[in-house]
Design a protein around this motif. Structure first.
Motif, PDB file in Angstrom:
ATOM      1  N   GLU A 238       0.835  -1.281  -0.022  1.00  0.00           N
ATOM      2  CA  GLU A 238       0.094   0.123  -0.024  1.00  0.00           C
ATOM      3  C   GLU A 238       0.952   1.246  -0.030  1.00  0.00           C
ATOM      4  O   GLU A 238       1.933   1.400   0.877  1.00  0.00           O
ATOM      5  CB  GLU A 238      -0.795  -0.146   1.322  1.00  0.00           C
ATOM      6  CG  GLU A 238      -1.844  -1.156   1.250  1.00  0.00           C
ATOM      7  CD  GLU A 238      -2.947  -0.922   2.435  1.00  0.00           C
ATOM      8  OE1 GLU A 238      -2.960   0.046   2.899  1.00  0.00           O
ATOM      9  OE2 GLU A 238      -3.901  -1.642   2.560  1.00  0.00           O
ATOM     10  N   ALA A 239       0.249   2.123  -0.835  1.00  0.00           N
ATOM     11  CA  ALA A 239       1.169   3.327  -0.745  1.00  0.00           C
ATOM     12  C   ALA A 239       0.776   4.482   0.401  1.00  0.00           C
ATOM     13  O   ALA A 239      -0.274   4.217   0.842  1.00  0.00           O
ATOM     14  CB  ALA A 239       0.783   4.326  -2.088  1.00  0.00           C
ATOM     15  N   PRO A 240       1.974   5.098   0.794  1.00  0.00           N
ATOM     16  CA  PRO A 240       1.533   5.789   2.027  1.00  0.00           C
ATOM     17  C   PRO A 240       0.616   6.802   1.802  1.00  0.00           C
ATOM     18  O   PRO A 240       0.211   7.304   0.509  1.00  0.00           O
ATOM     19  CB  PRO A 240       2.983   6.588   2.382  1.00  0.00           C
ATOM     20  CG  PRO A 240       3.577   6.511   1.009  1.00  0.00           C
ATOM     21  CD  PRO A 240       3.133   5.213   0.206  1.00  0.00           C
ATOM     22  N   THR A 241      -0.199   6.980   2.580  1.00  0.00           N
ATOM     23  CA  THR A 241      -1.401   7.904   2.533  1.00  0.00           C
ATOM     24  C   THR A 241      -1.243   9.310   3.241  1.00  0.00           C
ATOM     25  O   THR A 241      -2.302  10.042   3.176  1.00  0.00           O
ATOM     26  CB  THR A 241      -2.694   7.309   3.032  1.00  0.00           C
ATOM     27  OG1 THR A 241      -2.564   6.875   4.493  1.00  0.00           O
ATOM     28  CG2 THR A 241      -3.220   6.065   2.189  1.00  0.00           C
ATOM     29  N   ALA A 242      -0.230   9.561   4.082  1.00  0.00           N
ATOM     30  CA  ALA A 242      -0.015  10.867   4.657  1.00  0.00           C
ATOM     31  C   ALA A 242      -0.099  11.744   3.812  1.00  0.00           C
ATOM     32  O   ALA A 242       0.495  11.731   2.709  1.00  0.00           O
ATOM     33  CB  ALA A 242       1.306  10.467   5.573  1.00  0.00           C
ATOM     34  N   LYS A 243      -0.739  12.766   4.245  1.00  0.00           N
ATOM     35  CA  LYS A 243      -0.651  14.041   3.547  1.00  0.00           C
ATOM     36  C   LYS A 243       0.485  15.017   3.844  1.00  0.00           C
ATOM     37  O   LYS A 243       0.818  15.266   4.994  1.00  0.00           O
ATOM     38  CB  LYS A 243      -2.125  15.047   3.836  1.00  0.00           C
ATOM     39  CG  LYS A 243      -3.248  14.293   3.285  1.00  0.00           C
ATOM     40  CD  LYS A 243      -4.402  15.070   3.614  1.00  0.00           C
ATOM     41  CE  LYS A 243      -5.797  14.203   3.145  1.00  0.00           C
ATOM     42  NZ  LYS A 243      -7.023  15.131   3.474  1.00  0.00           N
ATOM     43  N   VAL A 244       1.214  15.599   2.754  1.00  0.00           N
ATOM     44  CA  VAL A 244       2.088  16.868   2.804  1.00  0.00           C
ATOM     45  C   VAL A 244       1.507  17.983   3.352  1.00  0.00           C
ATOM     46  O   VAL A 244       0.719  18.712   2.486  1.00  0.00           O
ATOM     47  CB  VAL A 244       2.941  16.791   1.449  1.00  0.00           C
ATOM     48  CG1 VAL A 244       4.023  17.832   1.774  1.00  0.00           C
ATOM     49  CG2 VAL A 244       3.507  15.497   1.268  1.00  0.00           C
ATOM     50  N   ILE A 245       1.943  18.328   4.515  1.00  0.00           N
ATOM     51  CA  ILE A 245       1.277  19.701   5.073  1.00  0.00           C
ATOM     52  C   ILE A 245       2.280  20.997   4.594  1.00  0.00           C
ATOM     53  O   ILE A 245       1.968  21.847   4.121  1.00  0.00           O
ATOM     54  CB  ILE A 245       0.960  19.673   6.350  1.00  0.00           C
ATOM     55  CG1 ILE A 245      -0.344  18.605   6.554  1.00  0.00           C
ATOM     56  CG2 ILE A 245       0.245  20.838   6.774  1.00  0.00           C
ATOM     57  CD1 ILE A 245      -0.441  18.143   7.847  1.00  0.00           C
ATOM     58  N   ASP A 246       3.566  20.470   4.952  1.00  0.00           N
ATOM     59  CA  ASP A 246       4.651  21.533   4.935  1.00  0.00           C
ATOM     60  C   ASP A 246       5.502  21.277   3.729  1.00  0.00           C
ATOM     61  O   ASP A 246       6.128  20.232   3.740  1.00  0.00           O
ATOM     62  CB  ASP A 246       5.248  21.699   6.216  1.00  0.00           C
ATOM     63  CG  ASP A 246       6.441  22.793   6.040  1.00  0.00           C
ATOM     64  OD1 ASP A 246       6.623  23.304   5.300  1.00  0.00           O
ATOM     65  OD2 ASP A 246       6.930  23.184   7.327  1.00  0.00           O
ATOM     66  N   LEU A 247       5.238  22.123   2.712  1.00  0.00           N
ATOM     67  CA  LEU A 247       6.079  22.201   1.609  1.00  0.00           C
ATOM     68  C   LEU A 247       7.630  22.034   1.668  1.00  0.00           C
ATOM     69  O   LEU A 247       8.539  21.229   1.055  1.00  0.00           O
ATOM     70  CB  LEU A 247       5.596  23.174   0.352  1.00  0.00           C
ATOM     71  CG  LEU A 247       6.414  22.959  -0.796  1.00  0.00           C
ATOM     72  CD1 LEU A 247       6.293  21.739  -1.609  1.00  0.00           C
ATOM     73  CD2 LEU A 247       5.978  24.236  -1.949  1.00  0.00           C
ATOM     74  N   THR A 248       7.870  22.997   2.437  1.00  0.00           N
ATOM     75  CA  THR A 248       9.259  23.259   2.861  1.00  0.00           C
ATOM     76  C   THR A 248       9.985  21.996   3.574  1.00  0.00           C
ATOM     77  O   THR A 248      11.008  21.414   3.150  1.00  0.00           O
ATOM     78  CB  THR A 248       9.664  24.562   3.819  1.00  0.00           C
ATOM     79  OG1 THR A 248       9.220  25.448   3.262  1.00  0.00           O
ATOM     80  CG2 THR A 248      11.189  24.487   4.118  1.00  0.00           C
ATOM     81  N   ALA A 249       9.128  21.255   4.494  1.00  0.00           N
ATOM     82  CA  ALA A 249       9.637  20.150   4.917  1.00  0.00           C
ATOM     83  C   ALA A 249       9.805  18.918   4.212  1.00  0.00           C
ATOM     84  O   ALA A 249      10.507  18.300   4.294  1.00  0.00           O
ATOM     85  CB  ALA A 249       8.552  19.743   6.219  1.00  0.00           C
ATOM     86  N   ALA A 250       8.876  18.971   3.137  1.00  0.00           N
ATOM     87  CA  ALA A 250       8.814  17.730   2.142  1.00  0.00           C
ATOM     88  C   ALA A 250       9.928  17.845   1.170  1.00  0.00           C
ATOM     89  O   ALA A 250      10.603  16.952   0.895  1.00  0.00           O
ATOM     90  CB  ALA A 250       7.422  17.855   1.280  1.00  0.00           C
ATOM     91  N   LEU A 251      10.355  19.111   0.782  1.00  0.00           N
ATOM     92  CA  LEU A 251      11.586  19.431  -0.021  1.00  0.00           C
ATOM     93  C   LEU A 251      12.817  19.094   0.739  1.00  0.00           C
ATOM     94  O   LEU A 251      13.732  18.487   0.293  1.00  0.00           O
ATOM     95  CB  LEU A 251      11.561  20.787  -0.406  1.00  0.00           C
ATOM     96  CG  LEU A 251      10.567  21.281  -1.579  1.00  0.00           C
ATOM     97  CD1 LEU A 251      10.718  22.964  -1.591  1.00  0.00           C
ATOM     98  CD2 LEU A 251      10.863  20.767  -2.813  1.00  0.00           C
TER      99      LEU A 251
END
Length: 294
Positions: A238-251
């Motif tokens: 299963e692919a992770p379903t967590a939503k990315v909230i902070d774009l900077t943190a994701a980068l």
């Protein structure tokens, strides 16, 4: 040996360059027939009139263009055949335009152009050299198989290629698609990390490294079934379903992940695909052991 699908000439001014066109692309889709599960016989589609439910013979079928709901303008096939443009033996060039001005959205299907006969080789070579020197494409029209096309003849991989193109009214403008870019300035920190991530994943274009894994696995499955191998289903992760909230943190996380893996994610993904594909079938040794236990 490949056979040309069209033979003619490139015409501009008083110059004619005899050429042959060969298909430059082909589809690798897997096509299935519909079968009756009980008998295994082919399923055939029949043309049936809605009002009577009866099958209609070909000679009694007309073609209708719907003007409004339930109202049609009708044609028979012979009438439409008369309207179709006759296939020509000429690519009528009207303009030589800068290649960089043609967006790929306009290209449809591409054909390799080869010189036709010994007399056409010198003219072909001269046209190719001139177009490479000026980095321009020849734009014109051609009729193939009773259909008119806008076409671009351009230098490609050391030869001439012809790409059929969409007309301007066939391309949907960005404004009609309602694509809008958010207003405001981009955060400098986020932009810096985004460009770093782009640079980290930068590479040369190597089309052979990209594969249609679905078609490859489907063909493996077809082969396995044809050879009588037992196909074992494996559960997909299963692919992770967590939503990315902070774009900077994701980068930041993406940069960290790329640096620790050393850019080898594609290699691992390819290896995983191969393992998964092989895991879905039992090896001959495993099948023999399975029969022995049975």
């Amino acid at each position: 040996m490949a056979r040309p699908i069209w033979t003619g000439s490139i015409s501009f001014g008083l110059v004619n360059v005899p050429v042959k066109a060969y298909s430059a692309v082909h589809d690798h889709d897997v096509h299935f027939h519909q079968l009756d599960k009980r008998s295994g016989s082919r399923i055939r589609n029949r043309k049936v009139a809605e009002s009577t439910g009866r099958e209609v013979d070909k000679e009694h079928i007309a073609l209708g263009f719907e003007i409004s709901s339930g109202r049609y303008v009708t044609f028979d096939r012979k009438e439409l055949e008369k309207l179709k443009p006759q296939s020509t033996r000429t690519i009528e060039v009207t303009d030589f335009v800068p290649l960089e001005q043609i967006d790929p959205i306009f290209y449809e299907r591409t054909y390799w152009l080869a010189p036709e006969g010994d007399t056409g080789k010198k003219a072909y070579q001269l046209l190719l050299a001139a177009m490479e020197e000026r980095d321009r494409a020849a734009i014109g029209s051609v009729v193939m198989r009773n259909k008119q096309y806008l076409a671009a003849v351009r230098p490609l991989d050391g030869v001439l290629a012809m790409s059929t193109m969409r007309f301007a009214d066939e391309v949907v403008p960005r404004t009609e698609a309602e694509v809008r870019v958010p207003k405001g300035k981009v955060e400098p920190k986020a932009l810096k990390m985004a460009t770093q991530l782009v640079d980290a994943l930068a590479s040369d274009w190597k089309p052979e490294q990209y594969h249609d894994t679905y078609v490859e696995e489907l063909r493996d499955r077809i082969r396995a079934k044809d050879e009588g191998e037992e196909v074992v289903e494996t559960e997909a992760e299963e692919a992770p379903t967590a939503k990315v909230i902070d774009l900077t943190a994701a980068l930041e996380e993406s940069l960290r992940s790329h640096s620790t893996t050393g850019g080898r994610r594609r290699s691992r993904a390819k290896a995983t695909t191969k393992r998964t594909s092989s895991a879905t079938r039992r090896s001959p040794r495993a099948r023999s052991a399975h029969r022995a236990r049975s």
